[in-house]
Design an enzyme around this catalytic site. Structure first.
Site, PDB file in Angstrom:
ATOM      1  N   GLU A 227       4.910   2.357   1.888  1.00  0.00           N
ATOM      2  CA  GLU A 227       3.850   2.508   2.906  1.00  0.00           C
ATOM      3  C   GLU A 227       2.577   1.746   2.551  1.00  0.00           C
ATOM      4  OE1 GLU A 227       3.562   6.724   3.612  1.00  0.00           O
ATOM      5  OE2 GLU A 227       5.605   6.837   4.410  1.00  0.00           O
TER       6      GLU A 227
ATOM      7  N   GLU B 101      12.875   5.925   5.424  1.00  0.00           N
ATOM      8  CA  GLU B 101      12.390   7.304   5.292  1.00  0.00           C
ATOM      9  C   GLU B 101      12.007   7.815   6.668  1.00  0.00           C
ATOM     10  OE1 GLU B 101       9.439   8.018   2.165  1.00  0.00           O
ATOM     11  OE2 GLU B 101       8.395   9.378   3.530  1.00  0.00           O
TER      12      GLU B 101
END
Length: 552
Positions: free
Chosen positions: A212, A329
């Site tokens: 991220e 994810e």
């Protein structure tokens, strides 16, 4: 005239009986509200996408026991650093028994960019994460001892797991006041871990760089050009260390939220160094949202989830890259999900719709956050008992093949429909999800396009909904494959969508006395009858007799 009168009488009598049948059927099954008809159209001329055979994937995270969200600490001892040996055996015992094996396991998460890997001759002690609100992500840096890495790899080998490990991409950089990560990646610590792994003979399916940090990032962000350069450096490391290996690990990145401009630049500059492009999905918003369940049950809201899949597919198609798309994810609701939503039956509406949607846009693998840990774990953090989404994932894994078929549904917007060529068997498998609380849908199947009315493969017999009596239905009856199909009906226990128990064909799914996965047998239904999708239910239907060119 007398004959005409008798025929008219017979017609109205049959109509009255059939209408009464619908009402009685609904009452007997405990259903209320309407019974309507719908048609699922499956275009089997050519496939629209293809997934990996092991499409289902799950994650293990780094969060310590004192990771808390909204006043609740839901991670227990599920961290990669503190998952005990006994608990690990319980977790991985379920995987081969459940026939997931080989299951992709993605090891990573927010704290992976704060992890240091123990190396030989280290002068600094190898200490775990410590909670500190002044630090990025709320914890200090933590260390992965090689003894723990050894234990994890033993567990993975026993489970037959395909391991994807997320590397620290912030090592060596400085973080500016605006969150920009400046400087190049210092790969020395990661290279040490990779060399140790190879020397020990451990098998890694893929090395993923960062978590991220793309686009606007979470906590920090790296520019696309710099990230592409770092990925190229990782590719060189992998090629060098694995020189002479017939099969080398995949290089995977960036593992973050989709940003069209950022991903376009990144993909353009990694055409020769990257094998998998990963994005994360938390499209339901924060875990404390009191509208979470309403979002899951809203077809229009779920439709909005298509965009990142569609855009990612377009970016890859326009590029010269050979890289494929994964969801690295996805937990639905971020910050650990929501108790009695993310871990209850209602979550399967979102999860299965995501699996169907992602596969339709050529996503090869979908990693669920998490296998265990948080409120969104497939397994309960304390007891390791499977949550409803575990069984949903298992049925998908067993029934839905890798070849994806173009599918549409008419009759109501409340039914989500997906079709794949069946897995390891002939025919097709349908996934039907009814988001409506009070409407039963009688579904027929057509292999013609929605613009035509021909080619019906599944006909309706009579005017009413046939009653499915799960108690007396034979699960082992030998019937003609051309005249029958297999059905798996999933519902919430007691009709409560917040319930953590799932009912399959009238029986509660629960671990057997030895802790193994229960038998998950279908019911056999006649091809002359429509597929009955009850309110708030999920149906997988394997139809061997529908043989399409795309499935040859």
């Amino acid at each position: 005239m007398s004959l005409l009168f008798k025929l008219l009488f017979l017609y109205f009598w049959l109509y009255w009986v059939n209408q009464g049948s619908v009402f009685v059927t609904s009452k007997r099954r405990g259903l209320s509200g309407n019974v309507i008809s719908g048609t699922v159209f499956v275009n089997g001329t050519v496939s629209i996408a293809k997934t990996d055979d092991n499409f289902i994937c799950a994650t293990l995270d780094w969060w310590p026991t004192d990771k808390c969200d909204y006043g609740t600490c839901s991670w227990g001892r599920a961290s990669l650093l503190n998952l005990s040996y006994e608990m690990s055996i319980l977790v991985f015992k379920l995987i081969p028994i459940a026939a997931f094996s080989p299951l992709k396991i993605r090891m990573g998460g927010t704290l992976q960019d704060n992890v240091i890997y123990e190396t030989k001759g280290d002068k600094n002690p190898c200490t775990p994460f410590v909670k500190n609100s002044s630090e990025m992500f709320g914890f200090t840096k933590g260390c992965l001892p090689m003894s723990r890495w050894d234990e994890l790899n033993i567990f993975f080998k026993k489970a037959g797991a395909m391991v994807v490990f997320g590397l620290n991409a912030l090592n060596g950089r400085t973080i500016g006041p605006d969150g920009s990560a400046m400087g190049a990646w210092n790969s020395s610590n990661a290279e040490s871990l990779i060399r140790y792994t190879v020397n020990k003979g451990y098998t890694i399916y893929g090395w993923e760089l960062g978590n991220e940090l793309c686009g606007s990032g979470v906590g920090a962000r790296i520019a696309a050009d710099q990230y592409a350069s770092d990925v190229s450096f990782l590719q060189n490391i992998v090629q060098n260390i694995y020189r002479g290996f017939k099969v080398k690990p995949l290089v995977i990145s960036p593992g973050g939220f989709f940003d069209a401009n950022w991903f376009t630049k990144f993909v353009q500059k990694t055409t020769k160094s990257l094998q998998v492009v990963t994005q994360h999905i938390y499209n339901l918003g924060p875990g404390n949202d009191n509208q979470l369940m309403n979002k899951i049950l809203d077809p229009s809201y779920l439709d909005g989830g298509q965009q990142p899949f569609r855009d990612m597919k377009a970016i890859l198609k326009k590029s010269t890259t050979s890289a494929v798309a994964w969801v690295g994810e996805a937990g639905g609701a971020y910050n650990s999900g929501q108790n009695l939503v993310s871990n209850s039956f209602v979550s399967s509406f979102w999860y299965l719709d995501q699996l169907g949607m992602a596969s339709s846009y050529d996503t090869k693998t979908y990693c669920r956050q998490s296998l265990v840990g948080g409120n969104y774990g497939l397994l309960d953090t304390a007891t390791f008992v499977p949550h409803p989404d575990f069984y949903s994932a298992l049925l998908w894994h067993r029934l839905m093949g890798s070849i994806v078929l173009s599918t549409s549904f008419t009759g109501t917007k409340s039914v989500r429909a997906y079709a794949h060529c069946s897995k390891q068997s002939q025919g097709i498998t349908l996934l039907l999800v009814n988001l409506n609380a009070s409407t039963t849908v009688q579904v027929r199947v057509s292999t013609a396009t929605s613009a035509s009315n021909g080619g019906l493969s599944l006909q309706q017999r009579g005017g009413g909904a046939p009653r499915i009596n799960f108690a007396t239905m034979s699960r082992n009856s030998k019937t003609n494959a051309d005249s029958s199909r297999e059905e798996y009906h999933l519902t919430a226990k007691d009709g409560n969508l917040h319930n953590q128990n799932v009912v399959l064909n009238g029986k509660i799914l629960a671990l057997n006395s030895s802790g193994g996965i229960p038998s998950m047998e279908p019911i056999m239904m006649s091809m002359l009858d429509p597929i009955i999708v009850a309110p708030f239910s999920i149906v997988f239907s394997h139809i061997p007799s529908i043989k399409l060119p795309a499935c040859n």
